[in-house]
Write a protein that holds these residues in place. Sequence first.
Motif, PDB file in Angstrom:
ATOM      1  N   GLU A  30     -32.156  26.753 -50.413  1.00  0.00           N
ATOM      2  CA  GLU A  30     -32.012  25.583 -49.567  1.00  0.00           C
ATOM      3  C   GLU A  30     -32.013  26.102 -48.007  1.00  0.00           C
ATOM      4  O   GLU A  30     -31.747  27.263 -47.674  1.00  0.00           O
ATOM      5  N   ILE A  31     -32.182  25.323 -46.979  1.00  0.00           N
ATOM      6  CA  ILE A  31     -31.865  25.559 -45.653  1.00  0.00           C
ATOM      7  C   ILE A  31     -30.883  25.758 -45.209  1.00  0.00           C
ATOM      8  O   ILE A  31     -30.029  24.639 -45.528  1.00  0.00           O
ATOM      9  N   HIS A  32     -30.329  26.522 -44.599  1.00  0.00           N
ATOM     10  CA  HIS A  32     -28.959  26.692 -44.068  1.00  0.00           C
ATOM     11  C   HIS A  32     -29.100  26.845 -42.512  1.00  0.00           C
ATOM     12  O   HIS A  32     -30.013  26.789 -41.801  1.00  0.00           O
ATOM     13  N   THR A 334     -24.437  34.186 -37.000  1.00  0.00           N
ATOM     14  CA  THR A 334     -23.101  34.586 -37.874  1.00  0.00           C
ATOM     15  C   THR A 334     -22.297  33.196 -37.990  1.00  0.00           C
ATOM     16  O   THR A 334     -22.347  32.528 -37.546  1.00  0.00           O
ATOM     17  N   LEU A 335     -21.627  33.362 -39.124  1.00  0.00           N
ATOM     18  CA  LEU A 335     -20.663  32.488 -39.458  1.00  0.00           C
ATOM     19  C   LEU A 335     -19.148  32.769 -39.535  1.00  0.00           C
ATOM     20  O   LEU A 335     -18.941  33.865 -40.186  1.00  0.00           O
ATOM     21  N   GLN A 336     -18.554  32.417 -38.616  1.00  0.00           N
ATOM     22  CA  GLN A 336     -17.030  32.875 -38.597  1.00  0.00           C
ATOM     23  C   GLN A 336     -17.011  34.262 -38.258  1.00  0.00           C
ATOM     24  O   GLN A 336     -16.236  35.094 -38.712  1.00  0.00           O
ATOM     25  N   SER A 337     -17.992  34.745 -37.548  1.00  0.00           N
ATOM     26  CA  SER A 337     -18.106  36.295 -36.917  1.00  0.00           C
ATOM     27  C   SER A 337     -18.431  36.999 -38.209  1.00  0.00           C
ATOM     28  O   SER A 337     -18.371  38.284 -37.822  1.00  0.00           O
ATOM     29  N   LYS A 338     -18.992  36.541 -39.408  1.00  0.00           N
ATOM     30  CA  LYS A 338     -19.540  37.486 -40.356  1.00  0.00           C
ATOM     31  C   LYS A 338     -20.992  37.011 -40.913  1.00  0.00           C
ATOM     32  O   LYS A 338     -21.468  35.842 -40.511  1.00  0.00           O
ATOM     33  N   LYS A 339     -21.788  38.101 -41.034  1.00  0.00           N
ATOM     34  CA  LYS A 339     -23.098  37.856 -41.500  1.00  0.00           C
ATOM     35  C   LYS A 339     -23.205  36.889 -42.532  1.00  0.00           C
ATOM     36  O   LYS A 339     -22.388  36.743 -43.435  1.00  0.00           O
ATOM     37  N   ILE A 340     -24.127  35.841 -42.185  1.00  0.00           N
ATOM     38  CA  ILE A 340     -24.398  34.977 -43.540  1.00  0.00           C
ATOM     39  C   ILE A 340     -25.050  35.573 -44.552  1.00  0.00           C
ATOM     40  O   ILE A 340     -25.970  36.578 -44.399  1.00  0.00           O
ATOM     41  N   SER A 341     -24.622  35.186 -45.789  1.00  0.00           N
ATOM     42  CA  SER A 341     -25.371  35.909 -47.109  1.00  0.00           C
ATOM     43  C   SER A 341     -25.116  34.734 -48.051  1.00  0.00           C
ATOM     44  O   SER A 341     -23.967  34.306 -48.411  1.00  0.00           O
ATOM     45  N   LYS A 342     -26.300  34.311 -48.569  1.00  0.00           N
ATOM     46  CA  LYS A 342     -26.264  33.491 -49.620  1.00  0.00           C
ATOM     47  C   LYS A 342     -25.780  33.976 -50.920  1.00  0.00           C
ATOM     48  O   LYS A 342     -25.120  33.312 -51.721  1.00  0.00           O
ATOM     49  N   SER A 343     -26.182  35.192 -51.165  1.00  0.00           N
ATOM     50  CA  SER A 343     -25.516  35.895 -52.356  1.00  0.00           C
ATOM     51  C   SER A 343     -23.973  35.912 -52.517  1.00  0.00           C
ATOM     52  O   SER A 343     -23.400  35.951 -53.557  1.00  0.00           O
ATOM     53  N   ARG A 344     -23.488  35.807 -51.341  1.00  0.00           N
ATOM     54  CA  ARG A 344     -21.863  36.035 -51.216  1.00  0.00           C
ATOM     55  C   ARG A 344     -21.237  34.683 -50.988  1.00  0.00           C
ATOM     56  O   ARG A 344     -20.090  34.588 -50.603  1.00  0.00           O
ATOM     57  N   ASN A 345     -22.302  33.836 -51.112  1.00  0.00           N
ATOM     58  CA  ASN A 345     -21.724  32.321 -50.668  1.00  0.00           C
ATOM     59  C   ASN A 345     -21.331  32.176 -49.371  1.00  0.00           C
ATOM     60  O   ASN A 345     -20.476  31.387 -49.083  1.00  0.00           O
ATOM     61  N   TRP A 346     -21.612  32.992 -48.267  1.00  0.00           N
ATOM     62  CA  TRP A 346     -21.230  32.952 -47.220  1.00  0.00           C
ATOM     63  C   TRP A 346     -22.144  32.352 -46.067  1.00  0.00           C
ATOM     64  O   TRP A 346     -22.747  32.848 -45.386  1.00  0.00           O
ATOM     65  N   TYR A 347     -22.136  30.935 -46.336  1.00  0.00           N
ATOM     66  CA  TYR A 347     -23.255  30.166 -45.487  1.00  0.00           C
ATOM     67  C   TYR A 347     -22.949  28.597 -45.628  1.00  0.00           C
ATOM     68  O   TYR A 347     -22.108  28.406 -46.423  1.00  0.00           O
ATOM     69  N   LEU A 557     -15.602  27.515 -47.352  1.00  0.00           N
ATOM     70  CA  LEU A 557     -16.376  28.542 -47.287  1.00  0.00           C
ATOM     71  C   LEU A 557     -16.400  29.503 -48.333  1.00  0.00           C
ATOM     72  O   LEU A 557     -15.052  29.963 -48.728  1.00  0.00           O
ATOM     73  N   GLY A 558     -17.450  30.170 -48.897  1.00  0.00           N
ATOM     74  CA  GLY A 558     -17.227  31.119 -50.013  1.00  0.00           C
ATOM     75  C   GLY A 558     -16.937  30.604 -51.386  1.00  0.00           C
ATOM     76  O   GLY A 558     -16.779  31.496 -52.278  1.00  0.00           O
ATOM     77  N   THR A 559     -16.851  29.328 -51.285  1.00  0.00           N
ATOM     78  CA  THR A 559     -16.356  28.703 -52.765  1.00  0.00           C
ATOM     79  C   THR A 559     -17.401  28.002 -53.585  1.00  0.00           C
ATOM     80  O   THR A 559     -17.130  27.221 -54.417  1.00  0.00           O
ATOM     81  N   LYS A 560     -18.810  28.195 -53.031  1.00  0.00           N
ATOM     82  CA  LYS A 560     -19.737  27.280 -53.604  1.00  0.00           C
ATOM     83  C   LYS A 560     -20.061  27.807 -55.021  1.00  0.00           C
ATOM     84  O   LYS A 560     -19.842  29.060 -55.232  1.00  0.00           O
TER      85      LYS A 560
END
Length: 560
Positions: A30-32, A334-347, A557-560
């Motif tokens: 998906e597009i983020h 970046t997201l909340q000053s952290k690198k976006i990472s789909k594998s870590r659900n940080w997006y 965030l991070g809970t997907k």
Amino acid sequence: MVSFLSCATQTHSLKPRAIITSALPYANGEIHLGHVASTYLPADVTTRFLKMNGVEAYYVCASDDFGTPILIQAEKEKKTPQEYVAHWNKRDYDDFTAFDICFDFFYRTSSPENIQFVRYVFEKLKQNGHIYETEIIQFYCKNDQKFLPDRYVVGVCPYCKAVDQYSDLCEKCGRVPEEIENPKCAICGQPPTKEKTTHYFFRLKNFGDQLTKWLEENEHLQKDVKKYVQNWISSGLIDWDITRDITWGVPIPGDESKVFYGWFDNHLAYISTVMKFLGDKGIDGREFWNSADIYHFIGKDIVYHHYLFLPAMRLGINQEYKLPDYIPTRGHLTLQSKKISKSRNWYIGLRDFLSHYPADYLRYYLVSINPYSQDDLNFDWDDFATRINSELIANVGNLVNRALGFTKKTFGTIPEPDDLDEKDKDAEMKIKTLLSEMTPLMEQNHLDRALKKVMEFSIYFNQYFQHKEPWKKGPGTNSCVYLSVNAVHAIALALSPFLPQSAQKIWVQLGMPGKTTDHPWSAISEIAIQPGHVLGEIAPIFVRVEDADIKARKEELGTK
């Protein structure tokens, strides 16, 4: 898609035609928000601006359909690669459309037109002596029993020593490693062996002088980007392996068991997609391309490909299709000053975001925080809420509601202005100069600065309205109302490329017919609304972003 063409007089530095592209979305998820910030949104805003200036501009894009990751994921989902990419092509297009990214045409790299064009370019490059075949040693995973191209080998970058980098691109320094250090299979994590295979190579190193000349002569390219690309050239280019030992891709003419490397075929889809779109309209695509301004909007991670590989290939076929005039390059989100990472659900998925907030809220925020540079930008939920509430709502929304609401309630129609005092004359001049303040910034792709001009303009007129106190109905009331409504007219047109839905809502409340996009960009600085004009129904344009909503979004965030 319907084209937004107008009969406006174009700005002197703009060509009558333009083609706009963005880096192609990979048809594998998906597009983020990180995708849209650097490429699709700036390209869409620019296209809308060009069309309002009377430029025959077309924004085209395509899903990037080939590569090993897609092949493996399709197998996991028990789908053919064709079925898999068709799903993501439609999903991506739907998500872009919901965000008001208005492509004139959205296609795919797996189209028959692109496959044919890629093979044509290969044959042409081969005829011109820019392709050679050689035996190479390639990584092979005995555990997975397959050759490991590109993103299925990870290791240490030989240039900057960054760890966990792909074999075909270091995301830290942006260079393409000749050979990754400490390689491991990205599938199973085991060290691969090396096996012999035969590949085709593109003679990139032969184009150093021509690329240098192009970089020096193109005044529209960003100076900081040009500088380090020139450093890459001076340190020595390497020939490019354009073959992959997989089954999903554009097959090599004469050797159907291999396919082209994704970066050989995907940027050629810029051209083949335009040719398909214009050809269906009965337009000579090549003639149009070569007479137009060409824009390629990208993120900083693919500078190497767009500043070296892409122009070298066009040079290698004798510039049948001209090189880009503009390559607007922006940093990562970046997201909340952290690198976006789909594998870590940080997006944050674009579709998910738009289920909570209007597209224009995100468009406003991303443009306002995104300079025309390679500097990274940060999405912060608290900052998002603050900017929407204190800038977009308290500033633009407040002025629109005050000026139009007061006029509608008190006068019914626009009154005849009184003799203008000095404050009124200054306000009138603000309207008449907004165009000249914004246009150079838009042309130079400083979209954040141009949007800031609109906000400053709105702040000024809020203060003007407050200073004149028209509710007291003293001398000069008519002039204040007359000029304030015309200021809102200017804002509606100026915001149209940035916030198309909100601009149209303002337009309707102004009682103006049609759409903002039916009117030329130059109309921003016209005193267009005259005495006797009847306004539409007035209602708040924006809704406040609540603290409780922001808290909930942060907790997700991070809970997907």
